[in-house]
Design a protein around this motif. Structure first.
Motif, short mmCIF file in Angstrom:
data_model
loop_
_atom_site.label_atom_id
_atom_site.label_comp_id
_atom_site.label_asym_id
_atom_site.label_seq_id
_atom_site.Cartn_x
_atom_site.Cartn_y
_atom_site.Cartn_z
N TRP A 1 0.73 -1.09 0.01
CA TRP A 1 -0.03 0.06 -0.12
C TRP A 1 0.87 1.17 -0.10
N ARG B 1 0.98 4.19 -3.18
CA ARG B 1 0.71 5.65 -2.69
C ARG B 1 1.95 6.29 -3.26
N PRO C 1 -5.79 7.66 -3.33
CA PRO C 1 -5.95 7.47 -1.85
C PRO C 1 -7.05 6.49 -1.69
N LEU C 2 -7.07 6.10 -0.48
CA LEU C 2 -8.10 5.16 -0.31
C LEU C 2 -9.48 5.77 -0.15
N GLY C 3 -9.46 7.03 0.12
CA GLY C 3 -10.71 7.64 0.01
C GLY C 3 -11.54 7.58 -1.46
N SER D 1 -6.57 -0.15 6.96
CA SER D 1 -7.13 1.07 7.45
C SER D 1 -6.12 1.63 8.34
N ALA E 1 -3.73 3.37 5.92
CA ALA E 1 -4.14 4.40 5.29
C ALA E 1 -4.71 5.81 6.24
N SER F 1 -6.74 8.30 8.18
CA SER F 1 -7.92 9.12 7.83
C SER F 1 -8.60 8.67 6.34
N GLU F 2 -7.73 8.17 5.56
CA GLU F 2 -8.08 8.04 4.09
C GLU F 2 -9.34 6.96 4.22
N ALA F 3 -9.41 6.06 5.11
CA ALA F 3 -10.16 4.86 5.43
C ALA F 3 -11.46 5.19 6.19
N HIS G 1 -14.36 6.29 5.33
CA HIS G 1 -15.46 6.14 4.80
C HIS G 1 -15.96 4.54 4.59
#
Length: 396
Positions: free
Chosen positions: A214, A218, A224-226, A249, A252, A254-256, A258
């Motif tokens: 991961w 990036r 981004p995971l978002g 998670s 990543a 805060s990107e995760a 959602h």
């Protein structure tokens, strides 16, 4: 540049299964250890006349059209259950299905990761020659010592995928993150029919490979995971997806925010009923996600993590095509799984552990329900044939 990706996909698994309910009774343990702890309910069990070649041919058969026969330029067969130290298993499939003779056929091996290497190579070949198509097949039988901790994760199955330009199902993104490390977490020496595994180490290396792949993805400019809507992980057992999601998670951050467990839950349905299929596992999970997700995934982004012990990991992403549902085989896959027969413990043990060596010449009675089967071994040569319409039936 024209998009490249998965244009068609089909899975196959044997007609028979052994219930994990029966295995916990045989092992005399708490049923929740298997049914909840690793998330498995059934393991697919191949009869004696079924192997990685026959499963592969049965997975490919629904994809075959005259156009595919004429345009396939390469056949890549991914497996860690190889049947010959020299000849590619793909050549048996090539002959059984009457594929275009003017193509290359090779076999890839790197534990459960090899199908991803095949797909990435296939995508690059198609980008160079967009009129050609590449057939990628992954077929494996997961087999461990009787009574071992790995026995509950056994399984068998195959997946076949057509890689082409202007794909109808999934367009692959060009960026992927990679991580490789030499470690003995899982291996099968030439003299063994069952695998050796350090279970705790293997889980640790899997999760480290995911975090590293991961990070590499990036660094290379990956999304981004978002921007990712669904996730699909290699699943040696379905509970591993929960561990993988937690690790990703954390990596990543805060990107995760959602995402939750629903983002990968549909990818577990087929694996829970089939068991581990090694190189085919990730893509049977992908097929499960596409077939069984109630949401319309058209235009959505899927993140995929492929892992093979030893170890190699790769994280990559793909976009689902808008009209993908028109080209799925969801009903055929559902019917195949629903029509399977439950084995008793004696037959399971006879087929998985007590069958005569396939180094001996013999004729195999028909037990399988697929279009193709292993018919005999004669003079150390494997003989495959089309199956009759009325196979013999094992006792349930």
């Amino acid at each position: 540049m024209t998009g490249v990706g998965i244009d068609d996909i089909s899975i196959y698994t044997p007609e028979y299964y052994y219930s994990l309910h029966d295995l916990v009774i045989a092992h005399g343990i708490d049923p929740n250890k298997y049914l909840v702890g690793i998330g498995q309910e059934r393991m697919a069990v191949p009869p004696p006349d079924e192997d990685v070649v026959s499963m592969a041919a049965n997975a490919v058969a629904p994809l075959l059209t005259r156009q595919l026969r004429d345009t396939v330029s390469t056949v890549i067969f991914a497996t860690e259950s190889g049947i010959d130290q020299s000849k590619s298993a793909g050549l048996f499939v090539h002959g059984l299905l009457g594929l275009n003779p003017h193509c290359r056929v090779v076999e890839f091996k790197q534990a459960c990761y090899s199908a991803t290497a095949g797909i990435q190579l296939a995508a690059d070949l198609v980008r160079q020659r967009p009129m050609e198509k590449v057939l990628v097949i992954a077929s494996d039988i997961a087999r461990y010592e009787r009574g071992s901790e790995g026995e509950c994760t056994q399984g068998a199955g195959a997946v076949a995928m057509v890689i082409s330009a202007n794909p109808r199902l999934l367009e692959l993104h060009p960026v992927s993150g990679l991580y490789s490390v030499d470690v003995m977490d899982f291996w099968r020496p030439n003299h063994r029919s069952t695998a050796c595994v350090d279970g705790k180490l293997s889980i640790d290396v899997y999760l480290r490979s995911l975090a590293e792949a991961w990070a590499d993805y990036r660094r290379k400019g990956g999304l981004p995971l978002g921007a990712v809507d669904k996730l699909c992980f290699h699943q040696p057992f379905t509970r591993m997806a929960k561990k993988a999601f937690a690790a990703l998670s954390e990596a990543a951050g805060s990107e995760a925010a959602h995402l939750d467990e629903s983002c990968y839950a549909d990818s577990q349905i087929y694996g829970r009923a089939i068991g581990n299929t090694y190189s085919a596992s990730l893509y049977i999970g992908l097929c499960s996600l596409l077939d069984r997700c109630g949401e319309d995934l058209g235009g959505r982004t899927i993140g995929l993590f492929s892992y093979g012990s030893g170890a190699v990991g790769e994280f990559f992403t793909a976009t689902v095509k808008p009209q993908y549902r028109r080209h799925l085989r969801a009903e055929a896959h559902r019917a195949m799984l629903d029509s399977r027969r439950r084995l008793d413990g004696r037959t399971y043990a006879a087929w998985f552990y007590d069958a005569p060596s396939q180094a001996e010449d013999r004729v195999f009675p028909q037990e399988s329900r697929g279009r193709f089967r292993l018919a005999a071994i004669e003079g150390q040569r494997r003989i495959y044939a089309a199956a009759s319409s009325e196979p013999a039936r094992a006792a349930a």
